[in-house]
Write a protein that holds these residues in place. Structure first.
Motif, PDB file in Angstrom:
ATOM      1  N   PHE A  27       3.970   6.976   3.365  1.00  0.00           N
ATOM      2  CA  PHE A  27       4.064   5.889   4.156  1.00  0.00           C
ATOM      3  C   PHE A  27       3.651   4.245   3.058  1.00  0.00           C
ATOM      4  O   PHE A  27       2.684   4.633   2.412  1.00  0.00           O
ATOM      5  CB  PHE A  27       3.313   5.518   5.244  1.00  0.00           C
TER       6      PHE A  27
ATOM      7  N   LEU B 294      -5.199   6.335   1.710  1.00  0.00           N
ATOM      8  CA  LEU B 294      -4.816   5.318   0.608  1.00  0.00           C
ATOM      9  C   LEU B 294      -4.592   6.086  -0.776  1.00  0.00           C
ATOM     10  O   LEU B 294      -5.731   6.528  -1.258  1.00  0.00           O
ATOM     11  CB  LEU B 294      -5.415   4.515   0.765  1.00  0.00           C
TER      12      LEU B 294
ATOM     13  N   GLY C  56      -3.948  16.154  10.928  1.00  0.00           N
ATOM     14  CA  GLY C  56      -5.557  16.257  11.105  1.00  0.00           C
ATOM     15  C   GLY C  56      -6.243  15.405  10.341  1.00  0.00           C
ATOM     16  O   GLY C  56      -7.663  15.550  10.350  1.00  0.00           O
ATOM     17  N   MET C  57      -5.743  14.680   9.241  1.00  0.00           N
ATOM     18  CA  MET C  57      -6.369  13.815   8.271  1.00  0.00           C
ATOM     19  C   MET C  57      -6.095  12.470   8.445  1.00  0.00           C
ATOM     20  O   MET C  57      -6.665  11.667   7.368  1.00  0.00           O
ATOM     21  CB  MET C  57      -6.191  14.486   6.970  1.00  0.00           C
ATOM     22  N   GLY C  58      -5.137  12.253   9.316  1.00  0.00           N
ATOM     23  CA  GLY C  58      -5.109  10.664   9.253  1.00  0.00           C
ATOM     24  C   GLY C  58      -4.294  10.162   8.125  1.00  0.00           C
ATOM     25  O   GLY C  58      -3.675  10.837   7.391  1.00  0.00           O
ATOM     26  N   LEU C  59      -4.360   8.707   7.807  1.00  0.00           N
ATOM     27  CA  LEU C  59      -3.958   8.215   6.492  1.00  0.00           C
ATOM     28  C   LEU C  59      -4.780   8.127   5.523  1.00  0.00           C
ATOM     29  O   LEU C  59      -5.867   7.574   5.638  1.00  0.00           O
ATOM     30  CB  LEU C  59      -3.252   6.726   6.963  1.00  0.00           C
TER      31      LEU C  59
ATOM     32  N   PHE D 156       4.328  -0.953   8.460  1.00  0.00           N
ATOM     33  CA  PHE D 156       4.745   0.431   7.967  1.00  0.00           C
ATOM     34  C   PHE D 156       6.228   0.525   7.840  1.00  0.00           C
ATOM     35  O   PHE D 156       7.031   0.275   8.675  1.00  0.00           O
ATOM     36  CB  PHE D 156       4.035   1.518   8.356  1.00  0.00           C
ATOM     37  N   GLY D 157       6.749   1.256   6.898  1.00  0.00           N
ATOM     38  CA  GLY D 157       8.047   1.657   6.708  1.00  0.00           C
ATOM     39  C   GLY D 157       8.151   3.204   7.618  1.00  0.00           C
ATOM     40  O   GLY D 157       6.983   3.470   8.134  1.00  0.00           O
ATOM     41  N   ASP D 158       9.030   3.783   7.521  1.00  0.00           N
ATOM     42  CA  ASP D 158       9.117   5.137   8.334  1.00  0.00           C
ATOM     43  C   ASP D 158       8.880   6.239   7.786  1.00  0.00           C
ATOM     44  O   ASP D 158       9.204   7.387   8.101  1.00  0.00           O
ATOM     45  CB  ASP D 158      10.704   5.104   8.886  1.00  0.00           C
TER      46      ASP D 158
ATOM     47  N   GLY E  50      -6.870   3.985  -4.605  1.00  0.00           N
ATOM     48  CA  GLY E  50      -7.253   4.051  -3.264  1.00  0.00           C
ATOM     49  C   GLY E  50      -8.232   5.299  -3.299  1.00  0.00           C
ATOM     50  O   GLY E  50      -8.798   5.815  -4.455  1.00  0.00           O
TER      51      GLY E  50
ATOM     52  N   GLN F 175       0.121  10.998   4.697  1.00  0.00           N
ATOM     53  CA  GLN F 175      -0.418  11.575   5.990  1.00  0.00           C
ATOM     54  C   GLN F 175      -0.312  12.930   5.954  1.00  0.00           C
ATOM     55  O   GLN F 175       1.044  13.572   6.080  1.00  0.00           O
ATOM     56  CB  GLN F 175       0.523  10.737   7.048  1.00  0.00           C
TER      57      GLN F 175
ATOM     58  N   GLN G  15      -1.256  -4.233   9.064  1.00  0.00           N
ATOM     59  CA  GLN G  15      -0.250  -3.735   8.064  1.00  0.00           C
ATOM     60  C   GLN G  15       1.078  -3.321   8.755  1.00  0.00           C
ATOM     61  O   GLN G  15       0.877  -2.750   9.933  1.00  0.00           O
ATOM     62  CB  GLN G  15      -1.123  -2.667   7.368  1.00  0.00           C
TER      63      GLN G  15
ATOM     64  N   TYR H 201       0.823  -1.157   0.019  1.00  0.00           N
ATOM     65  CA  TYR H 201       0.074   0.052   0.033  1.00  0.00           C
ATOM     66  C   TYR H 201       0.870   1.307   0.009  1.00  0.00           C
ATOM     67  O   TYR H 201       1.951   1.276   0.663  1.00  0.00           O
ATOM     68  CB  TYR H 201      -0.801   0.095   1.104  1.00  0.00           C
TER      69      TYR H 201
ATOM     70  N   ARG I 174       9.442  12.136   3.723  1.00  0.00           N
ATOM     71  CA  ARG I 174       9.028  13.335   3.977  1.00  0.00           C
ATOM     72  C   ARG I 174       9.286  14.105   2.679  1.00  0.00           C
ATOM     73  O   ARG I 174      10.449  14.467   2.509  1.00  0.00           O
ATOM     74  CB  ARG I 174       9.619  14.208   5.166  1.00  0.00           C
TER      75      ARG I 174
ATOM     76  N   SER J 105      -7.310  -6.654   4.401  1.00  0.00           N
ATOM     77  CA  SER J 105      -7.172  -5.435   5.280  1.00  0.00           C
ATOM     78  C   SER J 105      -7.461  -6.045   6.867  1.00  0.00           C
ATOM     79  O   SER J 105      -7.310  -5.886   7.583  1.00  0.00           O
ATOM     80  CB  SER J 105      -8.092  -4.428   5.057  1.00  0.00           C
TER      81      SER J 105
END
Lengths: 113, 111
Positions: free
Chosen positions: A90, A45, A40-43, A104-106, A58, A37, A102, A33, A109, A98
């Motif tokens: 990410f 897809l 205030g909006m989360g993740l 995740f990588g780091d 997504g 991010q 999941q 995936y 930016r 799902s």
């Protein structure tokens, strides 16, 4: 024990430039995936790949393309970067769908000037 | 559009206090995952709750899935500075590949 590896960690681009974000996982996971991010909006897809050879859009795919190069690698390409694409990106993987956690990588930016 | 609302968005408390974070939706989920994210890192799964009414404990963290599988809570007892981070909930719908993510609760525990 690498898990999910993303490169680069930081990048600054000018509007209109292109770049590819790389992601590789060593857990033999089938699904991968790409998320962005924003505060205030989360993740959200962008694209996902349920299995090698398949990719699907997504929630926010516009301005991005992806390639599932093989089972391990899933790349995200910005063809013509825009300031609205400034975000933290990410990559994640899971064994299957799902219902599975999941990993995740780091993150990368990315700033678009 | 399916939404998962987290509250509060931000919480700053003293070490030793208790707190609860909530995830609420009008949608029914087949399961719900809780993740914690530390600065400069990706989210890490804490727990998955599957059955309506289910309670899971992870040391001082207690997770509960609502009876109707539309909501969940995370309760932390005697918070420690190491609990600081962004807590995210994510709902699973119909075993597809798209999680429904909450916007997160940023938690700061002061010494």
């Amino acid at each position: 024990n690498a898990g999910v590896t993303q490169t680069p960690k930081f990048q600054v681009l000018k509007t209109g430039q292109s770049m590819t974000l790389q992601c590789a996982q060593d857990m033999n996971h089938n699904s991968m995936y790409w998320y962005r991010q924003d505060p205030g909006m989360g993740l959200r897809l962008i694209y996902y790949s349920a299995s090698e050879g398949t990719t699907d859009k997504g929630e926010v795919p516009n301005g991005y393309n992806v390639s599932r190069l093989n089972k391990r690698e899933f790349s995200l390409r910005l063809e013509s970067a825009a300031p609205s694409q400034t975000s933290v990106y990410f990559c994640a993987s899971s064994i299957w769908d799902s219902n599975q956690p999941q990993h995740f990588g780091d993150g990368t930016r990315l700033s678009i000037l | 559009t399916q939404l998962l609302e987290q509250s509060p968005q931000f919480l700053s408390i003293q070490e030793g206090e208790n707190l609860t974070v909530y995830c609420n939706s009008s949608s029914v989920f087949s399961s719900l995952q809780w993740y914690r994210q530390e600065p400069g890192e990706g989210p890490v799964l804490l727990v998955t709750v599957v059955t309506g009414g289910e309670v899971k404990k992870l040391k001082r963290l207690t997770f509960q899935f609502g009876d109707a599988r539309k909501d969940s809570s995370l309760h932390i007892t005697a918070a420690q500075t190491g609990d600081t981070g962004l807590y995210l909930c994510a709902g699973v719908v119909d075993s597809n590949y798209q999680l429904i993510w909450g916007a997160g609760t940023k938690l700061i525990i002061k010494p």
